[in-house]
Design a protein around this motif. Structure first.
Motif, PDB file in Angstrom:
ATOM      1  N   HIS A  27       0.813  -1.213   0.000  1.00 13.54           N
ATOM      2  CA  HIS A  27       0.000   0.000   0.000  1.00 13.54           C
ATOM      3  C   HIS A  27       0.850   1.269   0.000  1.00 13.54           C
ATOM      4  O   HIS A  27       0.353   2.339  -0.363  1.00 13.54           O
ATOM      5  CB  HIS A  27      -0.903   0.038   1.231  1.00 13.54           C
ATOM      6  N   GLN A  28       2.101   1.169   0.416  1.00 15.13           N
ATOM      7  CA  GLN A  28       2.922   2.363   0.550  1.00 15.13           C
ATOM      8  C   GLN A  28       3.299   2.912  -0.836  1.00 15.13           C
ATOM      9  O   GLN A  28       3.708   2.159  -1.717  1.00 15.13           O
ATOM     10  CB  GLN A  28       4.191   2.051   1.355  1.00 15.13           C
ATOM     11  N   ASP A  29       3.138   4.230  -0.994  1.00 11.24           N
ATOM     12  CA  ASP A  29       3.470   4.897  -2.266  1.00 11.24           C
ATOM     13  C   ASP A  29       2.739   4.254  -3.447  1.00 11.24           C
ATOM     14  O   ASP A  29       3.271   4.182  -4.562  1.00 11.24           O
ATOM     15  CB  ASP A  29       4.979   4.873  -2.519  1.00 11.24           C
ATOM     16  N   TYR A  30       1.515   3.807  -3.202  1.00 15.33           N
ATOM     17  CA  TYR A  30       0.782   3.092  -4.242  1.00 15.33           C
ATOM     18  C   TYR A  30       0.611   3.944  -5.491  1.00 15.33           C
ATOM     19  O   TYR A  30       0.686   3.444  -6.616  1.00 15.33           O
ATOM     20  CB  TYR A  30      -0.591   2.665  -3.702  1.00 15.33           C
ATOM     21  N   HIS A  31       0.407   5.241  -5.297  1.00 19.47           N
ATOM     22  CA  HIS A  31       0.165   6.127  -6.447  1.00 19.47           C
ATOM     23  C   HIS A  31       1.365   6.227  -7.366  1.00 19.47           C
ATOM     24  O   HIS A  31       1.209   6.445  -8.571  1.00 19.47           O
ATOM     25  CB  HIS A  31      -0.234   7.523  -5.964  1.00 19.47           C
ATOM     26  N   SER A  32       2.564   6.084  -6.814  1.00 20.83           N
ATOM     27  CA  SER A  32       3.749   6.180  -7.661  1.00 20.83           C
ATOM     28  C   SER A  32       4.213   4.822  -8.181  1.00 20.83           C
ATOM     29  O   SER A  32       4.764   4.727  -9.278  1.00 20.83           O
ATOM     30  CB  SER A  32       4.897   6.861  -6.898  1.00 20.83           C
ATOM     31  N   LYS A  33       3.962   3.766  -7.415  1.00 20.02           N
ATOM     32  CA  LYS A  33       4.356   2.434  -7.865  1.00 20.02           C
ATOM     33  C   LYS A  33       3.373   1.850  -8.873  1.00 20.02           C
ATOM     34  O   LYS A  33       3.748   1.027  -9.710  1.00 20.02           O
ATOM     35  CB  LYS A  33       4.479   1.484  -6.659  1.00 20.02           C
ATOM     36  N   ASN A  34       2.104   2.263  -8.765  1.00 16.24           N
ATOM     37  CA  ASN A  34       1.056   1.702  -9.619  1.00 16.24           C
ATOM     38  C   ASN A  34       0.169   2.820 -10.174  1.00 16.24           C
ATOM     39  O   ASN A  34      -1.026   2.886  -9.870  1.00 16.24           O
ATOM     40  CB  ASN A  34       0.194   0.729  -8.804  1.00 16.24           C
ATOM     41  N   PRO A  35       0.732   3.716 -10.960  1.00  9.41           N
ATOM     42  CA  PRO A  35      -0.031   4.895 -11.385  1.00  9.41           C
ATOM     43  C   PRO A  35      -1.286   4.579 -12.189  1.00  9.41           C
ATOM     44  O   PRO A  35      -2.304   5.263 -12.033  1.00  9.41           O
ATOM     45  CB  PRO A  35       0.982   5.695 -12.215  1.00  9.41           C
ATOM     46  N   LEU A  36      -1.251   3.552 -13.033  1.00  6.50           N
ATOM     47  CA  LEU A  36      -2.431   3.233 -13.832  1.00  6.50           C
ATOM     48  C   LEU A  36      -3.563   2.728 -12.952  1.00  6.50           C
ATOM     49  O   LEU A  36      -4.709   3.173 -13.078  1.00  6.50           O
ATOM     50  CB  LEU A  36      -2.087   2.201 -14.906  1.00  6.50           C
ATOM     51  N   ARG A  37      -3.260   1.816 -12.054  1.00  2.00           N
ATOM     52  CA  ARG A  37      -4.283   1.284 -11.154  1.00  2.00           C
ATOM     53  C   ARG A  37      -4.784   2.382 -10.209  1.00  2.00           C
ATOM     54  O   ARG A  37      -5.968   2.461  -9.904  1.00  2.00           O
ATOM     55  CB  ARG A  37      -3.734   0.104 -10.356  1.00  2.00           C
TER      56      ARG A  37
END
Length: 216
Positions: free
Chosen positions: A183-193
């Motif tokens: 869950h950590q830094d989800y926006h940067s690790k998984n930008p499409l999702r």
């Protein structure tokens, strides 16, 4: 209603996809906000604004924020898991612990930045995510933070900017439990999702309805 709009549902798909694709690698996806040196004086604040992926992404944009951590707070179960919190059985809220440099950004400025990232008129829900685990809240760590948070909320209500009472909770911080690594830094690790979830949940549409279009 489209499928997979909730933070909970998207996380299951996202985790499976990450494991399959090999993208779930420890240490990947560190945000720019986490680049501070250990010598930087830091303070900590905790905010809940619905799905913590989005709250984390919003705070990572603020100059002076050193790092953010998604996690759980305000419940009655020790070391809760994401599944337990998502079912609403623990009393916790999804929240973000914000580590910041008070010489570059003040607590009052963090409060000011927080309000336009949430729907403060809706209790026990944020956007498409329903339940007390998605409540909006400010978890204060001391009397001064409490004073500033309550003053900020009162000023917002007095301004008449919003078409209803502000129901965001202001409560003392309890033990903060960091969420699972994926869950950590989800926006940067998984930008499409992440973007699929954020737009599918109607977050930005509701924010624009309440606060107007973002500057720039």
């Amino acid at each position: 209603m489209i499928n997979l709009t909730t933070c909970w549902q998207t996380s299951l798909l996202g985790l499976a996809g990450l494991l399959f694709s090999g993208l779930l690698v420890a240490g990947e996806g560190a945000t720019p906000a986490a680049s501070a040196t250990s010598k930087t004086p830091a303070a900590v604040a905790v905010f809940a604004g619905g799905c913590f992926w989005c709250t984390e992404a919003d705070f990572d944009k603020i100059p002076g924020v050193l790092s953010t951590t998604s996690g759980y707070i305000g419940g009655h179960v020790e070391n809760p898991t994401y599944e337990e919190v998502s079912y609403g059985a623990t009393g916790h809220a999804e929240a973000v612990q914000v580590r910041y440099d008070p010489g570059k950004v003040t607590y009052a400025q963090l409060l000011e930045a927080f309000w336009p990232t949430i729907d403060p008129l809706t209790a026990n829900a944020q956007f498409c995510d329903k339940g007390s685990q998605y409540r909006s809240a400010i978890f204060y760590g001391n009397a001064e933070e409490q004073r500033q948070a309550e003053a900020s909320k009162a000023a917002l209500e007095k301004s008449g900017r919003l078409p209803g009472p502000v129901v965001t909770e202001i409560v003392p911080a309890t033990t903060f439990y960091p969420a699972e690594d994926y869950h950590q830094d989800y926006h940067s690790k998984n930008p499409l999702r992440y973007n699929y979830y954020r737009h599918g949940c109607g977050r930005d549409d509701r924010l624009e309805q309440l606060w107007g279009k973002p500057a720039g």
